[in-house]
Design an enzyme around this catalytic site. Structure first.
Site, PDB file in Angstrom:
ATOM      1  N   CYS A  80       0.826  -1.214   0.000  1.00  0.00           N
ATOM      2  CA  CYS A  80       0.000   0.000   0.000  1.00  0.00           C
ATOM      3  C   CYS A  80       0.859   1.262   0.000  1.00  0.00           C
ATOM      4  O   CYS A  80       1.188   1.803   1.058  1.00  0.00           O
ATOM      5  CB  CYS A  80      -0.922  -0.030   1.225  1.00  0.00           C
ATOM      6  SG  CYS A  80      -1.973   1.417   1.375  1.00  0.00           S
ATOM      7  N   THR A 100       7.406 -13.080   7.296  1.00  0.00           N
ATOM      8  CA  THR A 100       7.941 -12.903   5.943  1.00  0.00           C
ATOM      9  C   THR A 100       8.895 -14.043   5.635  1.00  0.00           C
ATOM     10  O   THR A 100       9.702 -14.410   6.493  1.00  0.00           O
ATOM     11  CB  THR A 100       8.705 -11.574   5.786  1.00  0.00           C
ATOM     12  OG1 THR A 100       9.501 -11.628   4.590  1.00  0.00           O
ATOM     13  CG2 THR A 100       9.635 -11.270   6.949  1.00  0.00           C
ATOM     14  N   ASP A 151      11.400 -13.836   3.930  1.00  0.00           N
ATOM     15  CA  ASP A 151      12.763 -13.301   3.748  1.00  0.00           C
ATOM     16  C   ASP A 151      13.622 -13.448   5.010  1.00  0.00           C
ATOM     17  O   ASP A 151      14.850 -13.401   4.928  1.00  0.00           O
ATOM     18  CB  ASP A 151      12.711 -11.820   3.338  1.00  0.00           C
ATOM     19  CG  ASP A 151      11.938 -11.607   2.048  1.00  0.00           C
ATOM     20  OD1 ASP A 151      11.713 -12.595   1.328  1.00  0.00           O
ATOM     21  OD2 ASP A 151      11.554 -10.457   1.771  1.00  0.00           O
ATOM     22  N   VAL A 154       6.014 -19.933  -5.785  1.00  0.00           N
ATOM     23  CA  VAL A 154       5.662 -21.225  -5.188  1.00  0.00           C
ATOM     24  C   VAL A 154       6.173 -21.266  -3.742  1.00  0.00           C
ATOM     25  O   VAL A 154       5.593 -21.917  -2.866  1.00  0.00           O
ATOM     26  CB  VAL A 154       6.227 -22.386  -6.049  1.00  0.00           C
ATOM     27  CG1 VAL A 154       7.736 -22.503  -5.932  1.00  0.00           C
ATOM     28  CG2 VAL A 154       5.585 -23.704  -5.679  1.00  0.00           C
ATOM     29  N   ARG A 179       5.948 -19.012  -1.579  1.00  0.00           N
ATOM     30  CA  ARG A 179       5.090 -18.270  -0.638  1.00  0.00           C
ATOM     31  C   ARG A 179       3.795 -19.010  -0.312  1.00  0.00           C
ATOM     32  O   ARG A 179       3.038 -18.563   0.557  1.00  0.00           O
ATOM     33  CB  ARG A 179       4.761 -16.890  -1.214  1.00  0.00           C
ATOM     34  CG  ARG A 179       5.963 -15.995  -1.386  1.00  0.00           C
ATOM     35  CD  ARG A 179       5.732 -14.605  -0.836  1.00  0.00           C
ATOM     36  NE  ARG A 179       4.604 -13.943  -1.431  1.00  0.00           N
ATOM     37  CZ  ARG A 179       4.680 -12.845  -2.192  1.00  0.00           C
ATOM     38  NH1 ARG A 179       5.859 -12.323  -2.461  1.00  0.00           N
ATOM     39  NH2 ARG A 179       3.602 -12.274  -2.657  1.00  0.00           N
TER      40      ARG A 179
END
Ligand code: F6P
Length: 323
Positions: free
Chosen positions: A73, A125, A127, A254, A256
């Site tokens: 956003c 996340t 990451d 894939v 996620r």
């Protein structure tokens, strides 16, 4: 505090649903009303909000994605967007907010806190680049997905005597590549936190060929420069001297998706429940993380101050195992 809101924001990952479920059920257990905010901060600005009950989170613990939806956003980076969000929160009588997501989502929570609105963050996340937690929600499942892919690619690589570049996600973080490389038995891992020149990659492939290996698996983090495609081009030009021909697999989104692992379900349940408890205990402006096998609070400002550093011991370990 009588009514809280919960949102998921930024890139999705497996573990968001068990986390939402834990926030809702712990919130209800503590006597709160819990409002689900759809599409992250975008839905907060637009007022896409519903009341949630114990049943609205039934049957979701094993589902990937997020029942609330998520979004990136850009409007929220502007003061005007955040003022809109505060107006919505007031309009719906929401007195505290649980934000689930990565660095960008936690920065949003910090901005609202700085504007005087009680928020708490949960790191989620693939990451694994958020400070104040050993591991973020979603990482374990993503690693298992990558390992499954590595095992399968090894089968075809060995059958054809090929080298494979397997690209993992992670933005600027090499964590997924490093850990999947170690646990997947890769011949080499390339991560943004370490400089590797293409000649060294060529040498690794040639050595593997000379040693009689049937394949050579190289895990490349998406943030590694010069980049997977450039590396592939150069390796393809030199494939006669290297011995192996080269193929590329970009795992992409894939990583996620999918059903969250037991580890992620438990982590998400612990952190989601802790976030609801800590919010009403007055520990707003913090993130709940997982440190030394326990829930730990870190100020949001510290959690997002810089990207989490890669574990140098793991880098060393990878070098020893890459034989
Ligand atoms: O932050 C999660 C992540 O999957 C990164 O690893 C990746 O760089 C990015 O999101 C991809 O974002 P998008 O889904 O918006 O393309």
């Amino acid at each position: 505090m009588k009514r809280i809101g919960v949102l998921t924001s930024g890139g999705d990952n497996p573990g968001l649903n068990p986390c939402i479920r834990a926030v809702v059920r712990m919130g209800l257990h503590l006597g709160l009303e819990v409002m689900g905010i759809h599409r992250g901060y975008a839905g907060l600005i637009d007022g896409e909000i519903d009341e949630m009950d114990a049943r609205s989170v039934g049957g979701i613990i094993g589902r990937g994605g997020t029942i609330l939806g998520t979004a990136r956003c850009p409007e929220f980076y502007d003061l005007q967007g955040r003022k809109e969000a505060l107006r919505t929160l007031n309009r719906f009588g929401i007195e505290g907010l649980v934000a689930i997501g990565g660095n960008g989502s936690l920065s949003g929570a910090l901005e609202l806190h700085r504007m005087g609105f009680p928020t708490i963050g949960i790191p989620s996340t693939i990451d694994n680049d958020v400070n104040g937690t050993n591991i973020s929600i979603g990482v374990d499942t993503a690693l298992n997905t990558i390992l499954d892919a590595i095992d399968k690619i090894k089968d075809t690589a060995s059958s054809h005597n090929r080298a494979f570049l397997i690209e993992t996600m992670g933005r600027d973080s090499g964590y997924l590549a490093l850990v999947s490389g170690i646990t997947g038995g890769a011949e080499l891992v390339l991560i943004p936190e370490e400089k590797t020149v293409i000649d060294d990659v060529c040498q690794t492939i040639e050595d593997a060929y000379i040693r009689g290996k049937t394949h050579c698996i190289i895990i490349v983090a998406e943030g590694w420069g010069p980049g997977t495609q450039e590396l592939a081009n150069q390796l393809q030009e030199r494939q006669n001297e290297l011995g192996f021909s080269v193929r590329v697999t970009q795992l992409g989104h894939v990583q996620r998706g999918g059903s969250p692992s037991a580890f992620d379900r438990l982590l998400a349940t612990r952190l989601g429940a802790a976030a609801a408890r800590e919010l009403i205990a007055g520990n707003e402006g913090h993130m709940v993380g997982w440190v030394q096998n326990d829930v730990r609070l870190t100020p949001l400002a510290e959690a997002i101050a810089f990207d989490k550093q890669i574990d140098r011991d793991l880098c060393e370990l990878a070098r020893v195992m890459e034989k």
